[in-house]
Design a protein around this motif. Structure first.
Motif, mmCIF file in Angstrom:
data_model
loop_
_atom_site.group_PDB
_atom_site.id
_atom_site.type_symbol
_atom_site.label_atom_id
_atom_site.label_comp_id
_atom_site.label_asym_id
_atom_site.label_seq_id
_atom_site.Cartn_x
_atom_site.Cartn_y
_atom_site.Cartn_z
ATOM 1 N N PRO A 311 0.836 -1.206 0.000
ATOM 2 C CA PRO A 311 0.000 0.000 0.000
ATOM 3 C C PRO A 311 0.872 1.258 0.000
ATOM 4 C CG PRO A 311 -0.798 -1.589 1.609
ATOM 5 C CD PRO A 311 0.505 -2.106 1.112
ATOM 6 N N LEU A 312 0.425 2.258 -0.720
ATOM 7 C CA LEU A 312 1.244 3.438 -1.005
ATOM 8 C C LEU A 312 1.776 4.115 0.248
ATOM 9 C CD1 LEU A 312 2.299 5.153 -3.352
ATOM 10 C CD2 LEU A 312 0.223 6.548 -3.160
ATOM 11 N N ARG A 313 0.960 4.289 1.252
ATOM 12 C CA ARG A 313 1.375 5.063 2.420
ATOM 13 C C ARG A 313 1.800 4.200 3.612
ATOM 14 N NH1 ARG A 313 0.862 9.995 0.843
ATOM 15 N NH2 ARG A 313 -0.816 10.630 -0.581
ATOM 16 N N LYS A 314 2.025 2.930 3.352
ATOM 17 C CA LYS A 314 2.506 2.048 4.418
ATOM 18 C C LYS A 314 4.020 1.869 4.266
ATOM 19 C CE LYS A 314 -1.651 0.878 6.004
ATOM 20 N NZ LYS A 314 -2.108 1.157 7.362
ATOM 21 N N PRO A 315 4.742 1.733 5.392
ATOM 22 C CA PRO A 315 6.201 1.590 5.295
ATOM 23 C C PRO A 315 6.610 0.215 4.783
ATOM 24 C CG PRO A 315 5.501 1.367 7.573
ATOM 25 C CD PRO A 315 4.276 1.750 6.787
ATOM 26 N N ALA A 316 7.639 0.205 3.954
ATOM 27 C CA ALA A 316 8.233 -1.066 3.544
ATOM 28 C C ALA A 316 9.081 -1.596 4.694
ATOM 29 C CB ALA A 316 9.099 -0.854 2.302
ATOM 30 N N ASN A 317 9.550 -2.821 4.570
ATOM 31 C CA ASN A 317 10.543 -3.352 5.509
ATOM 32 C C ASN A 317 11.446 -4.304 4.744
ATOM 33 O OD1 ASN A 317 9.716 -6.395 6.331
ATOM 34 N ND2 ASN A 317 7.857 -5.186 6.004
ATOM 35 N N PRO A 348 14.109 2.640 1.477
ATOM 36 C CA PRO A 348 13.039 3.269 2.254
ATOM 37 C C PRO A 348 12.286 2.253 3.100
ATOM 38 C CG PRO A 348 12.459 3.174 -0.084
ATOM 39 C CD PRO A 348 13.883 2.749 0.022
ATOM 40 N N GLY A 349 12.135 2.548 4.397
ATOM 41 C CA GLY A 349 11.361 1.664 5.248
ATOM 42 C C GLY A 349 12.112 1.189 6.472
ATOM 43 N N ILE A 350 11.606 0.119 7.055
ATOM 44 C CA ILE A 350 12.089 -0.435 8.321
ATOM 45 C C ILE A 350 13.162 -1.473 8.039
ATOM 46 C CG2 ILE A 350 11.372 -1.823 10.326
ATOM 47 C CD1 ILE A 350 8.505 -0.448 9.675
ATOM 48 N N ALA A 351 14.249 -1.434 8.792
ATOM 49 C CA ALA A 351 15.364 -2.359 8.606
ATOM 50 C C ALA A 351 15.357 -3.419 9.704
ATOM 51 C CB ALA A 351 16.679 -1.590 8.629
ATOM 52 N N ARG A 453 15.646 8.794 5.887
ATOM 53 C CA ARG A 453 14.460 8.651 6.729
ATOM 54 C C ARG A 453 13.185 9.069 5.999
ATOM 55 N NH1 ARG A 453 14.662 12.448 10.384
ATOM 56 N NH2 ARG A 453 12.779 11.704 11.409
ATOM 57 N N LEU A 454 13.292 10.141 5.232
ATOM 58 C CA LEU A 454 12.102 10.756 4.643
ATOM 59 C C LEU A 454 12.140 10.844 3.125
ATOM 60 C CD1 LEU A 454 12.061 13.814 7.106
ATOM 61 C CD2 LEU A 454 10.698 11.721 7.332
ATOM 62 N N GLY A 455 13.308 10.592 2.560
ATOM 63 C CA GLY A 455 13.527 10.914 1.155
ATOM 64 C C GLY A 455 12.861 9.986 0.160
ATOM 65 N N ARG A 456 12.906 10.425 -1.086
ATOM 66 C CA ARG A 456 12.332 9.654 -2.190
ATOM 67 C C ARG A 456 13.339 8.617 -2.689
ATOM 68 N NH1 ARG A 456 9.092 13.298 -6.366
ATOM 69 N NH2 ARG A 456 8.262 11.214 -6.757
ATOM 70 N N TYR A 457 12.854 7.762 -3.587
ATOM 71 C CA TYR A 457 13.664 6.606 -4.016
ATOM 72 C C TYR A 457 13.521 6.404 -5.518
ATOM 73 C CZ TYR A 457 14.403 1.600 -4.982
ATOM 74 O OH TYR A 457 14.788 0.408 -5.525
ATOM 75 N N GLU A 458 14.631 6.071 -6.150
ATOM 76 C CA GLU A 458 14.642 5.693 -7.562
ATOM 77 C C GLU A 458 15.749 4.671 -7.754
ATOM 78 O OE1 GLU A 458 15.626 7.703 -11.963
ATOM 79 O OE2 GLU A 458 15.591 8.956 -10.155
ATOM 80 N N SER A 459 15.541 3.676 -8.612
ATOM 81 C CA SER A 459 16.566 2.646 -8.791
ATOM 82 C C SER A 459 16.843 2.381 -10.260
ATOM 83 C CB SER A 459 16.145 1.342 -8.112
ATOM 84 O OG SER A 459 15.110 0.710 -8.843
ATOM 85 N N LEU A 460 18.046 1.889 -10.547
ATOM 86 C CA LEU A 460 18.452 1.538 -11.908
ATOM 87 C C LEU A 460 19.346 0.296 -11.881
ATOM 88 C CD1 LEU A 460 19.496 5.034 -13.341
ATOM 89 C CD2 LEU A 460 17.493 3.687 -14.064
ATOM 90 N N ALA A 461 19.161 -0.582 -12.837
ATOM 91 C CA ALA A 461 20.172 -1.598 -13.129
ATOM 92 C C ALA A 461 21.043 -0.973 -14.218
ATOM 93 C CB ALA A 461 19.521 -2.888 -13.609
#
Length: 539
Positions: A311-317, A348-351, A453-461
């Motif tokens: 879900p969009l506004r739920k934290p990942a882990n 982004p999220g819980i470790a 903690r708060l930032g956005r995320y983008e990934s690339l291979a």
């Protein structure tokens, strides 16, 4: 840590090492089951949910742990195993003898006689630990269901009294001061309603997967014993208990869930609509979706897939290991330990870190004669048991290069210490200029910054071997880049928007030639095999 010299880790041992966790800036510790148990499956077979097992300590020891942890601002989370109890529990013994109150607390079913007059179990259901999931008890002249070990009879979640008792257990421990609970094996809680099939549980269909026989769990498609829709309603009921106490005390209590299942089922544990689920449904993407032959594309796919489905506004882990899963250094290779810690701590999220991953521990070797794991013993195979044994990832924590790696003063620890502990230990890595421990501490410091903690995320291979992701918050931008291949690569980080010019090294893997504050060029980064870097954009 073993505090009393019996070779087994205990509560006082944990308390004595809390400063180490504080040093790592850990926020919370999650303990595996500590409830009273005969230990046929290391505490996952509970006889009394309200009592600490004497092997681990006393109620007073646990209260002391909570007190000291609280002083250090470290939360304590317990493991809760409600799918089944021990067959030595008072509940089960009373159910076995058809006690009026407890008779229907477990899944009891009649068997049948085959054409030759042999007694047979109710159907073809198979245990996760192999062989039939049904066990016959002459006293009751019935079979009980055990989706795990024979000593672990499944509770009947269609009995509302059972559900209320489990809620009371959650409430009891939360009121004791624990910060939350991880609820184990949640997707096994509910079996199909047999009344839909004329009062008998139906057979499960065969999967047709090659290489599996009638005794193997993978032989069947578990459509009637796993991932049933009613499970999510149960999770919502459990969450209500956490929320009620959180609201009363104005202090959030965390509900975690563990389910080995497909991603669409896994993310449903967050809750849907008006029904809340877990704060942290365990995400096994970095375990289940990556193999020893991983490349950068696999990594991007596994990570982005979870972020897309949740879900969009739920934290990942993020988690790379548990007490059931081989360690990163053994599952992949030791050189990638720092890269995987960068993923866990900086995505982004819980470790969630399984103990020992911060120093790059490897799987131990536990011979057949010393094997304790019920899953391995159930193979009856002194040669191939190692393929399923969970003992190698449960070997004692390695504090120093002394006897039993500093874990215990006993002549022998409960499992043998893993080879290589002489240099893979906290003491040696603490004193080293470069070590997995030092990298982990650096990453924990970076994790506190707003970009992570708060930032956005983008990934690339960037190619088949180099995976990178960008984290940014306002003008503060970082690129985490890792070569998961075995050859030297040159990549261009300007493929990310607004990454250009020079970047500064904030953290580097142990074998990297680069150190803190070194500069690299965004448009031409040469990166060695297994090298991993955290780079900061210079503003």
């Amino acid at each position: 840590m073993d505090s009393d010299g019996d070779g087994i880790g205990d509560i006082n041992g944990i308390t004595s090492r809390l400063e180490y966790l504080k040093e790592l800036t850990i926020d919370a510790i999650w303990l595996l089951p500590i409830f009273k148990s005969p230990m046929h499956d290391f505490g996952y077979d509970v006889t009394d949910y309200y009592t600490i097992d004497p092997e681990y300590g006393t109620a007073e020891d646990f209260e002391h742990l909570l007190k000291k942890a609280n002083e250090l601002n470290i939360k304590v989370v317990l493991d809760f195993v409600p799918n089944h109890t021990s067959n030595e529990s008072e509940w089960f013994i009373k159910s076995l003898h058809r006690d009026e109150y407890y008779s229907d607390w477990y899944i009891w079913e009649n068997g049948y006689l085959d054409s030759k007059g042999y007694r047979r179990p109710p159907n073809n259901w198979i245990s996760v630990f192999r062989k039939s999931a049904w066990h016959y008890v002459p006293n009751r002249d019935q079979y009980y269901l055990h989706q795990f070990g024979i000593s672990q009879p499944d509770l009947n979640f269609r009995n509302p009294v059972v559900v209320e008792e489990l809620k009371s257990i959650i409430k009891y421990w939360l009121e004791k001061g624990v910060a939350g609970m991880r609820i184990n094996a949640v997707n096994h809680f509910v079996e199909i309603d047999k009344d839909l099939f004329g009062g008998r549980y139906p057979d499960e269909p065969k999967t047709g997967r090659p290489g599996y026989g009638p005794d193997d769990y993978e032989y069947l498609d578990h459509v009637y014993t796993k991932d049933l829709e009613e499970t999510y309603d149960l999770m919502s009921q459990f969450r209500d208990v956490f929320d009620a106490i959180s609201l009363r005390d104005n202090l959030t209590r965390v509900m975690m869930t563990d389910a080995s299942t497909g991603i669409k089922n896994a993310v449903k544990y967050y809750g849907e609509g008006i029904h809340y689920g877990a704060h942290i449904p365990f995400n096994f993407a970095l375990i289940e979706d990556l193999t020893k032959e991983l490349d950068a594309r696999d990594m991007k796919y596994a990570i982005d897939r979870w972020l897309t489905y949740k879900p969009l506004r739920k934290p990942a882990n993020w988690v790379t290991g548990t007490n059931d899963i081989g360690r990163v250094a053994s599952r992949f290779r030791p050189e990638l330990v720092d890269a995987f810690n960068m993923l866990v701590l900086l995505l982004p999220g819980i470790a969630i870190t399984y103990m020992g991953e911060e120093i790059g521990m490897v799987n131990g070797f536990v011979p057949w004669t010393e094997t304790k794991d019920q899953l391995a013993c159930n193979t009856d195979d002194p040669v191939n048991f190692i393929d399923v044994s969970r003992d190698p990832v449960r070997t004692p924590f390695q504090w120093n290069n002394g006897k039993n790696a500093g874990f215990s003063a006993a002549e022998k620890s409960w499992l043998p210490v893993a080879e290589g502990y002489e240099h893979i230990n906290v003491a040696s890595q603490r004193s080293a200029v470069r070590s997995h421990y030092q990298v982990y501490r650096t990453l924990m410091g970076l994790r506190l910054r707003p970009a992570f903690r708060l930032g956005r995320y983008e990934s690339l291979a960037l190619n088949n071997e180099v995976f990178a992701f960008k984290r940014w918050y306002n003008d503060d931008a970082y690129v985490v880049v890792m070569n998961v291949g075995r050859t030297y690569q040159v990549v261009n980080l300007t493929a990310f928007d607004l990454i250009f010019g020079q970047l500064e090294v904030e953290a580097s893997s142990v074998l990297s030639t680069r150190t803190f504050s070194d500069n690299v060029h965004a448009n031409y980064l040469d990166i060695g095999a297994d090298e991993a870097l955290v780079l900061r954009m210079q503003v």
